[in-house]
Design an enzyme around this catalytic site. Structure first.
Site, PDB file in Angstrom:
ATOM      1  CG  ASP A 104      -2.275   0.422   1.040  1.00 49.05           C
ATOM      2  OD1 ASP A 104      -2.462   1.534   0.524  1.00 49.05           O
ATOM      3  OD2 ASP A 104      -3.196  -0.336   1.394  1.00 49.05           O
ATOM      4  CG  ASP A 206      -4.937   5.420   1.061  1.00 52.46           C
ATOM      5  OD1 ASP A 206      -5.804   4.568   1.265  1.00 52.46           O
ATOM      6  OD2 ASP A 206      -4.901   6.534   1.639  1.00 52.46           O
ATOM      7  CD  GLU A 269      -9.070   3.856  -1.471  1.00 55.74           C
ATOM      8  OE1 GLU A 269      -9.886   3.389  -0.671  1.00 55.74           O
ATOM      9  OE2 GLU A 269      -8.336   4.826  -1.192  1.00 55.74           O
ATOM     10  CG  HIS A 330      -9.129  -2.014   4.594  1.00 60.07           C
ATOM     11  ND1 HIS A 330      -8.929  -1.932   3.227  1.00 60.07           N
ATOM     12  CD2 HIS A 330      -8.702  -0.845   5.100  1.00 60.07           C
ATOM     13  CE1 HIS A 330      -8.395  -0.763   2.946  1.00 60.07           C
ATOM     14  NE2 HIS A 330      -8.245  -0.086   4.054  1.00 60.07           N
ATOM     15  CG  ASP A 331     -11.650   1.329   3.670  1.00 60.70           C
ATOM     16  OD1 ASP A 331     -11.157   1.325   4.814  1.00 60.70           O
ATOM     17  OD2 ASP A 331     -11.033   1.731   2.662  1.00 60.70           O
TER      18      ASP A 331
END
Ligand code: NOJ
Length: 532
Positions: A104, A206, A269, A330-331
């Site tokens: 990430d 990100d 993302e 994970h969100d």
């Protein structure tokens, strides 16, 4: 090392990506938080699942205000997770197994404890003052604009020492970097080089759509569709704080670094409408290889809505732009909680038979569900700042369930988030031994996808089917497959089918069955059929 069965495609095109959330994958030290040696010890799960690449959410030193998305040193490993030596061992072990490792990369903001920000906030004349976004108050002392933080409240925080506000798209502990400053760009691009040189195969980048804000500091317009219960940040339309044109130059610069190493992947993302998302492939595909496509997360679970989405997305892709699909991360609330366990199997079949690169979030392969987290155990800063609206992300981040032992085999210590109550039944060991489990389904689908490139890289052709059925064909080099997904709890029969053989059913109790003309699909059943 290319395990792809479609030699004319890159590994990141024909392969499957698996997201590991390191805090919750496997703890080896007994502190209740997952770590790199833990991940290494579980690589064989990923090999037997059949995925091609692991993406690790942030592993860098961080005060953990946003669980690693607040980085205080981009070129090291948080001691909670291990050391650089552990990282090197992990890369080697991943590569030995023919897998790839994606990290990430968090370019939009640092931690407020990052030495760059410490220096920046030390005085108005600091050499790094311009590395972040500092602005004067309005004449009445209020914030420079009406911009809102994604995690609640203003996006501006007052710094009493230097008498200015700084901007943060997320927490006040996550100040935004100023990507208009060439020194920032250079320093952040060096981070990519650092990890590429250590053997990393790519990055998930990100919050890329937040990288730039309007230079003229125009207020964001009011969102008339906002209703109570929605995130407070949605009160405004982010016209001047998101998806600004300058972002594409920065992405192209990141991509040039990746290209210099060859055979790497850059994944962006960005939660954006399809037409805006396409720009993230860049002019002549000089942007991201894969701008994440999150649209399945928000599209109503209905065949017409899903097939309309697939066709709209396919039609919008730039020439040569490679598709990709995401069903969880994970969100977001877990798939089995959003759709129910039976439709989670249909979703798995959809994800693994659509054209393009699928990303699987850890635990989806065993049908993990959202785990309720009592208010005194809440960790997620979003839930803490904006409680009670269901925005908290802890329920989807609970420990991976490996076996029926203590803490589901995740840790010998007290896990940082509670382990699901059903973990003694819902776990990798139990499901590996059960030929009808959702894990067995994921394995069967990935195996089939690997054996039959039509399912990953073949053309997508929609088919009309009856009510409640989503159906399409995939074609590649003379191989043709038909996928039929019953998205309802009622049985349906499909007629007028070409002759073929049913290869996999989501129920995993029909194999290699001849099909000609008619197919009875049971409630919540999906099938992949090889056409003659
Ligand atoms: C997106 C990440 O996925 C999320 O977990 C994080 O809170 C924000 N970006 C801010 O970095």
């Amino acid at each position: 090392m290319n395990r792809s069965r479609s030699p004319e495609h890159a590994w990141w095109q024909s392969g499957v990506v698996y997201q590991v959330y390191p805090r919750s994958f496997q703890d080896s030290s007994g502190d209740g938080i997952g770590d790199l040696p833990g991940i290494l010890s579980r690589l064989d799960h990923l090999v037997s699942l059949g995925v091609d690449a692991l993406w690790l959410s942030p592993i860098y030193p961080s005060p953990m205000a946003d669980f690693g998305y607040d980085v205080s040193d981009y070129c090291s490993v948080h001691p909670i997770f291990g050391s650089l030596a552990d990282f090197d061992r992990l890369v080697a072990a991943v590569h030995e197994r023919g897998l790839r490792l994606i990290l990430d990369y968090v370019p939009n903001h640092t931690s407020d404890r990052h030495p760059w920000f410490q220096e920046s906030r030390s005085s108005r004349t600091s050499a790094k003052r311009d590395w972040y976004i500092w602005r004067d108050a309005r004449p009445d002392g209020s914030e420079p604009t009406n911009w809102l933080s994604e995690f609640g409240g203003s996006a501006w925080t007052w710094d009493a020492t230097t008498g200015q506000y700084y901007y943060h798209a997320y927490l006040k502990e996550q100040p935004d970097l100023n990507w208009r400053n060439p020194d920032v760009q250079r320093a952040m691009l060096d981070v990519l080089t650092f990890w590429f040189e250590r053997g990393v195969d790519g990055f998930r980048v990100d919050a890329i759509h937040h990288l730039f804000e309007d230079e003229r500091l125009r207020d964001n317009p009011v969102n008339r569709d906002w209703r109570s219960g929605m995130s407070p940040a949605r009160r405004l339309i982010r016209a001047h704080t998101m998806d600004q044109p300058e972002v594409h130059g920065a992405i192209a610069a990141m991509r040039r670094v990746a290209d210099a190493f060859g055979d790497r992947v850059m994944i962006g993302e960005a939660y954006l409408p399809i037409d805006r998302l396409m720009a993230y492939y860049g002019v002549d595909l000089t942007g991201f290889h894969l701008p994440f496509n999150f649209h399945l997360l928000s599209t109503p679970w209905h065949p017409v809505a899903v097939s309309t989405l697939i066709e709209a997305y396919e039609a919008a892709l730039p020439p040569g732009g490679w598709p990709n699909w995401v069903l969880g991360n994970h969100d977001r609330s877990r798939l089995a909680s959003r759709l129910g366990l039976r439709q989670a199997r249909i979703a798995a079949m959809l994800l693994l038979t659509l054209r393009g690169t699928p990303t699987i979030y850890q635990g989806e392969e065993i049908g993990m569900t959202d785990v309720p987290v009592p208010s005194d155990k809440v960790q997620d800063p979003w839930e803490r700042n904006v409680p009670g609206l269901g925005l908290g992300r802890d329920p989807a981040r609970t420990p991976m369930q490996w076996d029926g032992g203590r803490n589901a085999g995740f840790s010998t210590g007290e896990p940082w988030l509670p382990v699901a109550r059903d973990a003694d039944a819902v776990n990798v060991a139990a499901q590996a031994a059960d030929p009808s489990s959702i894990l067995s389904l994921y394995r069967a689908l990935i195996r089939l996808r690997r054996a039959e490139p039509a399912l990953s890289v073949g053309d997508y052709r929609p088919r009309s089917a009856g009510e409640n059925i989503l159906s399409y064909e995939r074609h590649h080099q003379g191989r043709r497959f038909l996928v039929a997904l019953n998205m309802s709890g009622e049985s349906r029969s499909l007629n007028g089918l070409p002759a073929g053989r049913l290869l996999v059913s989501t129920a995993l109790d029909r194999w290699d069955e001849p099909v000609s003309d008619a197919l009875a699909l049971r409630a919540d059943e999906g099938c992949v059929i090889a056409l003659q």
